[in-house]
Write a protein that holds these residues in place. Structure first.
Motif, short mmCIF file in Angstrom:
data_model
loop_
_atom_site.label_atom_id
_atom_site.label_comp_id
_atom_site.label_asym_id
_atom_site.label_seq_id
_atom_site.Cartn_x
_atom_site.Cartn_y
_atom_site.Cartn_z
N ARG A 161 -20.41 -6.75 67.47
CA ARG A 161 -19.43 -6.18 66.40
C ARG A 161 -20.46 -6.13 65.27
O ARG A 161 -21.32 -6.67 64.74
N SER A 185 -7.84 -9.41 63.75
CA SER A 185 -7.65 -10.68 64.11
C SER A 185 -6.73 -11.66 63.05
O SER A 185 -7.04 -11.39 61.98
N TRP A 191 -15.97 -2.85 66.17
CA TRP A 191 -16.98 -3.14 67.42
C TRP A 191 -17.46 -1.77 68.12
O TRP A 191 -16.73 -0.66 68.09
N THR A 250 -17.56 -8.38 74.46
CA THR A 250 -18.79 -8.61 74.86
C THR A 250 -19.27 -8.49 76.21
O THR A 250 -20.30 -7.72 76.48
N SER A 285 -7.89 -14.64 70.61
CA SER A 285 -9.02 -14.01 70.02
C SER A 285 -10.47 -14.25 70.84
O SER A 285 -11.10 -13.43 70.95
N GLU A 336 -12.36 -6.06 62.16
CA GLU A 336 -13.53 -6.20 62.77
C GLU A 336 -13.83 -4.74 63.37
O GLU A 336 -12.96 -4.12 64.07
N SER A 342 -5.61 -11.57 68.44
CA SER A 342 -6.47 -10.37 67.92
C SER A 342 -6.08 -9.27 68.57
O SER A 342 -5.39 -9.25 69.89
N THR A 354 -12.57 -11.35 72.36
CA THR A 354 -14.27 -11.79 72.02
C THR A 354 -15.06 -11.25 73.42
O THR A 354 -16.12 -10.79 73.66
#
Length: 97
Positions: free
Chosen positions: A46, A74, A61, A39, A31, A59, A80, A35
């Protein structure tokens, strides 16, 4: 869109999957790494999240520069998975009433 696909394919080939996938187009990772990839590499943000069950969170994104979107599932075990992706995201404001 092409850059996103190249990054995801490279990630899939370089990292072993941490969760068993039921679909061939699911990409899983730790996870924290997922992330950071979303990003830092894709420039995604998110926009929302919600519990699917006590062990699973979904989630949404979205990348601001080209409106690509991803749905990430996740798990409580720290894994995830990207379970869906597309383009031309159109957000809407929730009515608080």
């Amino acid at each position: 869109m092409i850059n996103r696909v190249v990054v995801i394919v490279a990630m899939c080939l370089s990292l072993p999957p941490l969760a068993q996938a039921h679909m061939t187009d699911v990409s899983c990772d730790d996870s924290g790494r997922m992330t950071r990839m979303l990003t830092d590499v894709l420039g995604a943000e998110r926009l929302g999240m919600g519990l699917r069950d006590p062990e699973t969170m979904l989630e949404v994104w979205v990348t601001r520069r080209n409106s690509d979107w991803l749905i990430v599932q996740s798990y409580a075990n720290g894994t995830s998975c990207i379970i869906a992706m597309g383009d031309h995201w159109q957000g809407s404001q929730a009515n608080p009433a």
